[in-house]
Enzyme design. Structure first.
Site, PDB file in Angstrom:
ATOM      1  N   SER A  97       0.808  -1.211   0.000  1.00  0.00           N
ATOM      2  CA  SER A  97       0.000   0.000   0.000  1.00  0.00           C
ATOM      3  C   SER A  97       0.843   1.263   0.000  1.00  0.00           C
ATOM      4  O   SER A  97       0.294   2.364  -0.043  1.00  0.00           O
ATOM      5  CB  SER A  97      -0.931   0.002   1.228  1.00  0.00           C
ATOM      6  OG  SER A  97      -0.186  -0.143   2.415  1.00  0.00           O
ATOM      7  N   HIS A 155      -2.525  -2.937  -5.866  1.00  0.00           N
ATOM      8  CA  HIS A 155      -2.992  -2.602  -4.520  1.00  0.00           C
ATOM      9  C   HIS A 155      -4.500  -2.766  -4.458  1.00  0.00           C
ATOM     10  O   HIS A 155      -5.256  -1.902  -4.887  1.00  0.00           O
ATOM     11  CB  HIS A 155      -2.569  -1.171  -4.169  1.00  0.00           C
ATOM     12  CG  HIS A 155      -3.009  -0.739  -2.817  1.00  0.00           C
ATOM     13  ND1 HIS A 155      -3.238   0.581  -2.490  1.00  0.00           N
ATOM     14  CD2 HIS A 155      -3.271  -1.454  -1.682  1.00  0.00           C
ATOM     15  CE1 HIS A 155      -3.619   0.659  -1.227  1.00  0.00           C
ATOM     16  NE2 HIS A 155      -3.650  -0.561  -0.721  1.00  0.00           N
ATOM     17  N   GLU A 213      -5.502  -0.234  -7.349  1.00  0.00           N
ATOM     18  CA  GLU A 213      -4.460   0.700  -7.787  1.00  0.00           C
ATOM     19  C   GLU A 213      -3.386  -0.108  -8.509  1.00  0.00           C
ATOM     20  O   GLU A 213      -2.814  -1.037  -7.936  1.00  0.00           O
ATOM     21  CB  GLU A 213      -3.818   1.400  -6.581  1.00  0.00           C
ATOM     22  CG  GLU A 213      -4.487   2.664  -6.151  1.00  0.00           C
ATOM     23  CD  GLU A 213      -3.658   3.426  -5.127  1.00  0.00           C
ATOM     24  OE1 GLU A 213      -3.459   4.626  -5.312  1.00  0.00           O
ATOM     25  OE2 GLU A 213      -3.208   2.814  -4.135  1.00  0.00           O
ATOM     26  N   ASN A 220      -3.340   6.073  -0.331  1.00  0.00           N
ATOM     27  CA  ASN A 220      -2.804   6.337   1.008  1.00  0.00           C
ATOM     28  C   ASN A 220      -2.137   7.698   1.128  1.00  0.00           C
ATOM     29  O   ASN A 220      -2.014   8.228   2.235  1.00  0.00           O
ATOM     30  CB  ASN A 220      -1.857   5.218   1.425  1.00  0.00           C
ATOM     31  CG  ASN A 220      -2.630   3.998   1.879  1.00  0.00           C
ATOM     32  OD1 ASN A 220      -3.585   4.105   2.627  1.00  0.00           O
ATOM     33  ND2 ASN A 220      -2.236   2.837   1.398  1.00  0.00           N
TER      34      ASN A 220
END
Length: 302
Positions: free
Chosen positions: A118, A139, A151, A189
């Protein structure tokens, strides 16, 4: 691609394995611990039952999905015929780097190596292999069988051919893939963790309490879950690790982890997985989340 190997049978790993198996791929799920693999298969079975109860799958679909899954404790055997390997190990760069070295030696030359990281640099992971053009990030979001987003992170040398293959593969899983470049935190993130960190700072500085902070974000911003409860579900240790990656990667003080978060992780209060974080999860029969006793008073600073 037909043969998929997933490394790591925790929450993300078993969710990824479940999803690929559900869509007809032959999946090898790898873990060092046989007990962890047994628990992972039990979790997959329970999640399949939930999908059946919601009329999203049939009993035959469940049987077919489980038949597409095999478990391994030996990495070499698990990757010998893999078209795609997805690493879902602990969010620790040293562990992942060593694993990518091993995968590069054990996998066929055409195997694509993906990481479910992540936040850790795909380019750095690729540098530990002799196939940086075939290393990419995938991800997935938690819970994997339910969440649509993937992702797709391109490393510095990831080829367009590999990127396109991964995009097509994600689409076959009924996911929505989004391509992002390889910079700290990617997109999800890089945006999410500063919000969570700011929510923790707001609690730490006594601006508002746990329920108040989460309620503002749920009712005022239409978030399905408040940032403090979400942090508990992600794992406070994972949140801290990602914030450290952001802070070290950008050298910007705005990513510095809140001291309260640092202390909670040091104390082993990691959220739902340890049954205590900003909320207390020991009372599993409670319909509403119960704030941890430590944070029951608004304005607590520690």
């Amino acid at each position: 691609m037909k043969n998929i190997t997933v490394i790591g049978s925790g929450t993300m790993g078993n969710g990824i394995a479940h999803t690929f198996a559900q869509y007809g791929y032959s999946v090898s799920l790898v873990d060092l611990d046989e007990k962890a693999l047994t628990k992972a298969i039990q979790t997959i079975q329970k999640n399949l039952d939930r999908q059946i109860n919601k009329n999203k799958l049939t009993a035959d679909d469940k049987i077919a999905t489980l038949n597409n899954l095999r478990t391994f404790t030996d990495l070499k055997s698990a990757v010998s015929k893999a078209d795609l390997v997805i690493e879902a190990a602990t969010e620790n760069e040293l562990i992942k780097s060593n694993l990518f070295k091993d995968l590069d030696n054990l996998c066929p030359s055409n195997t694509i190596l993906a990481s479910n990281t992540s936040s850790i640099s795909i380019t750095r992971l690729a540098s530990h292999t002799n196939r940086p053009d075939k290393v990419i990030g995938m991800h997935f979001m938690n819970p994997v069988p339910m969440m649509q987003l993937v992702e797709v992170i391109k490393g510095y040398d990831t080829s367009e051919t590999v990127t396109n293959k991964i995009l097509k593969t994600a689409a076959k899983l009924q996911k929505v893939p989004v391509v992002v470049q390889d910079y700290p935190g990617f997109i999800a993130n890089r945006i999410l963790m500063p919000m969570i960190n700011e929510a923790i700072y707001s609690l730490y500085e006594g601006v508002a309490g746990v329920i108040e902070i989460d309620t503002v974000m749920k009712l005022g911003m239409a978030h399905p879950m408040g940032p403090l409860q979400l942090a508990d579900f992600i794992g406070l240790d994972v949140c801290l690790a990602i914030l450290k990656v952001l802070y070290n990667g950008f050298g910007n003080a705005k990513y510095a982890p809140c001291p309260l978060l640092v202390n909670m992780v040091a104390a082993g209060h990691l959220g739902k997985k340890t049954a205590i974080g900003f909320y207390n999860y020991q009372q599993s029969d409670s319909k509403e989340p119960v704030v941890a006793a430590r944070f029951s008073n608004v304005g607590l600073s520690t």
